[in-house]
Design a protein around this motif. Sequence first.
Motif, PDB file in Angstrom:
ATOM      1  N   CYS A 142       0.669  -1.220   0.112  1.00  0.00           N
ATOM      2  CA  CYS A 142      -0.096  -0.004   0.108  1.00  0.00           C
ATOM      3  C   CYS A 142       1.236   0.872   0.279  1.00  0.00           C
ATOM      4  O   CYS A 142       0.133   2.250  -0.566  1.00  0.00           O
ATOM      5  N   GLY A 143       2.032   0.971   1.134  1.00  0.00           N
ATOM      6  CA  GLY A 143       2.866   2.182   0.782  1.00  0.00           C
ATOM      7  C   GLY A 143       3.515   2.684  -0.666  1.00  0.00           C
ATOM      8  O   GLY A 143       4.004   3.593  -0.892  1.00  0.00           O
ATOM      9  N   VAL A 144       3.482   1.388  -1.402  1.00  0.00           N
ATOM     10  CA  VAL A 144       4.939   1.401  -2.688  1.00  0.00           C
ATOM     11  C   VAL A 144       3.623   2.832  -4.186  1.00  0.00           C
ATOM     12  O   VAL A 144       3.386   3.381  -4.217  1.00  0.00           O
ATOM     13  N   VAL A 145       2.256   1.831  -3.330  1.00  0.00           N
ATOM     14  CA  VAL A 145       1.213   2.006  -4.265  1.00  0.00           C
ATOM     15  C   VAL A 145       0.658   3.324  -4.627  1.00  0.00           C
ATOM     16  O   VAL A 145       0.148   4.646  -5.096  1.00  0.00           O
ATOM     17  N   ALA A 146       0.810   3.451  -2.986  1.00  0.00           N
ATOM     18  CA  ALA A 146       0.069   5.170  -2.005  1.00  0.00           C
ATOM     19  C   ALA A 146       1.827   6.608  -2.645  1.00  0.00           C
ATOM     20  O   ALA A 146       0.930   7.293  -1.746  1.00  0.00           O
ATOM     21  N   GLN A 147       2.796   6.613  -3.053  1.00  0.00           N
ATOM     22  CA  GLN A 147       3.261   6.998  -2.723  1.00  0.00           C
ATOM     23  C   GLN A 147       3.738   8.069  -3.889  1.00  0.00           C
ATOM     24  O   GLN A 147       2.932   7.104  -5.249  1.00  0.00           O
ATOM     25  N   PRO A 148       3.607   9.309  -4.038  1.00  0.00           N
ATOM     26  CA  PRO A 148       3.230  10.363  -4.937  1.00  0.00           C
ATOM     27  C   PRO A 148       3.623  10.225  -5.746  1.00  0.00           C
ATOM     28  O   PRO A 148       4.973  10.370  -6.026  1.00  0.00           O
ATOM     29  N   GLY A 149       3.013  10.208  -7.072  1.00  0.00           N
ATOM     30  CA  GLY A 149       3.529  10.510  -8.171  1.00  0.00           C
ATOM     31  C   GLY A 149       4.156   9.119  -8.703  1.00  0.00           C
ATOM     32  O   GLY A 149       4.990   9.483 -10.227  1.00  0.00           O
ATOM     33  N   GLN A 150       3.657   8.082  -8.364  1.00  0.00           N
ATOM     34  CA  GLN A 150       3.889   6.779  -8.948  1.00  0.00           C
ATOM     35  C   GLN A 150       3.384   6.328 -10.115  1.00  0.00           C
ATOM     36  O   GLN A 150       3.742   5.560 -10.756  1.00  0.00           O
ATOM     37  N   PHE A 151       1.809   6.011  -9.670  1.00  0.00           N
ATOM     38  CA  PHE A 151       0.590   5.703 -10.176  1.00  0.00           C
ATOM     39  C   PHE A 151      -0.545   6.350 -10.758  1.00  0.00           C
ATOM     40  O   PHE A 151      -0.549   6.907  -9.649  1.00  0.00           O
ATOM     41  N   PHE A 153      -2.724   6.824 -11.838  1.00  0.00           N
ATOM     42  CA  PHE A 153      -4.604   6.183 -11.317  1.00  0.00           C
ATOM     43  C   PHE A 153      -4.474   6.403 -10.068  1.00  0.00           C
ATOM     44  O   PHE A 153      -5.920   6.586  -9.235  1.00  0.00           O
ATOM     45  N   MET A 154      -3.941   6.125  -9.092  1.00  0.00           N
ATOM     46  CA  MET A 154      -4.495   7.190  -7.979  1.00  0.00           C
ATOM     47  C   MET A 154      -5.163   8.350  -7.622  1.00  0.00           C
ATOM     48  O   MET A 154      -4.463   9.210  -8.428  1.00  0.00           O
ATOM     49  N   ARG A 155      -5.873   8.035  -6.728  1.00  0.00           N
ATOM     50  CA  ARG A 155      -6.316  10.168  -6.479  1.00  0.00           C
ATOM     51  C   ARG A 155      -6.094  10.448  -5.315  1.00  0.00           C
ATOM     52  O   ARG A 155      -6.672  10.204  -4.147  1.00  0.00           O
ATOM     53  N   GLY A 156      -5.571  11.018  -4.755  1.00  0.00           N
ATOM     54  CA  GLY A 156      -3.898  11.240  -3.899  1.00  0.00           C
ATOM     55  C   GLY A 156      -3.614   9.575  -3.354  1.00  0.00           C
ATOM     56  O   GLY A 156      -2.799   9.291  -4.168  1.00  0.00           O
ATOM     57  N   ARG A 157      -3.896   9.426  -2.301  1.00  0.00           N
ATOM     58  CA  ARG A 157      -3.908   8.344  -1.616  1.00  0.00           C
ATOM     59  C   ARG A 157      -5.072   7.601  -1.462  1.00  0.00           C
ATOM     60  O   ARG A 157      -4.998   6.394  -1.345  1.00  0.00           O
ATOM     61  N   ARG A 158      -5.901   7.470  -2.432  1.00  0.00           N
ATOM     62  CA  ARG A 158      -6.826   6.268  -2.676  1.00  0.00           C
ATOM     63  C   ARG A 158      -6.860   5.856  -4.017  1.00  0.00           C
ATOM     64  O   ARG A 158      -6.524   6.814  -4.772  1.00  0.00           O
ATOM     65  N   MET A 159      -7.513   4.941  -3.881  1.00  0.00           N
ATOM     66  CA  MET A 159      -7.758   3.988  -5.349  1.00  0.00           C
ATOM     67  C   MET A 159      -8.791   4.276  -5.865  1.00  0.00           C
ATOM     68  O   MET A 159      -9.687   3.841  -4.685  1.00  0.00           O
ATOM     69  N   PRO A 160      -9.585   3.644  -6.833  1.00  0.00           N
ATOM     70  CA  PRO A 160     -10.977   4.275  -7.132  1.00  0.00           C
ATOM     71  C   PRO A 160     -11.559   2.995  -7.328  1.00  0.00           C
ATOM     72  O   PRO A 160     -11.055   2.199  -6.490  1.00  0.00           O
ATOM     73  N   ALA A 161     -12.859   3.446  -7.358  1.00  0.00           N
ATOM     74  CA  ALA A 161     -13.822   1.772  -6.840  1.00  0.00           C
ATOM     75  C   ALA A 161     -13.105   1.090  -7.965  1.00  0.00           C
ATOM     76  O   ALA A 161     -12.764   0.716  -8.707  1.00  0.00           O
ATOM     77  N   ILE A 162     -13.315  -0.546  -7.628  1.00  0.00           N
ATOM     78  CA  ILE A 162     -13.303  -1.708  -8.569  1.00  0.00           C
ATOM     79  C   ILE A 162     -14.252  -2.262  -8.472  1.00  0.00           C
ATOM     80  O   ILE A 162     -14.627  -2.217  -7.529  1.00  0.00           O
TER      81      ILE A 162
END
Length: 220
Positions: A142-151, A153-162
């Motif tokens: 989760c830390g890797v995915v939420a790291q700013p500027g890396q992915f 598709f992220m909305r800040g530190r939130r993942m869109p609905a799946i």
Amino acid sequence: MSRKTATIAAIAGLAFATTMFPGGQNAAALAQAASEQLTAPAPVEAPELVPEQIEFVAQEVVQPLPAPAPAPTPATPVQTEAGSLHELVGMIDTSSPMSQEMRCLAGAVYFEARGEALAGQLAVAQVIINRTEDGRFPRSYCGVVAQPGQFSFMRGRRMPAIREGSAAWERAVAVAHIADKGLWESEAGRAVFFHARYVKPGWSRSKTRLAQIDTHIFYR
């Protein structure tokens, strides 16, 4: 010498002394010595030591051995004898509850590569896992995915609905489990960076290119 023999010898000695020295102190001394010899206790003979006889057993002595401990029951091996990655994906149980960490890993696979072949999806998951083992990145999925500027598709530190009921999500979950358990070797190897092949970011010139899988290029 027995006590009887000693007594006789003492009497004979006394008689001889009396005869030879009938008077005087010498005769008295001899008489006293003979008297003491008569009254002295006989020497005690040491008992004869007889060695204890060794007994030999005619029959073989068998010492009972302790019962062997039962062998531990081997753990059920993970089924990895799949002929292809596609076959292995079909073997993974995706119905069990997932931890938050696994949801982050599967979510990254879903949003980054759900339209690609399974090898491309596995490569994305492998990059995230590799980053958790690299000191330049966070230590958790989760830390890797939420790291700013890396992915993107992220909305800040939130993942869109799946759409969790979709086939794409089921595949992403299966791929995440395969990558997490190391059940299939990814072509991405030890890559920690990737980008779409239709872009060329400036940082790519300073990295070592490892592979191109579907629409992504992977670097170390």
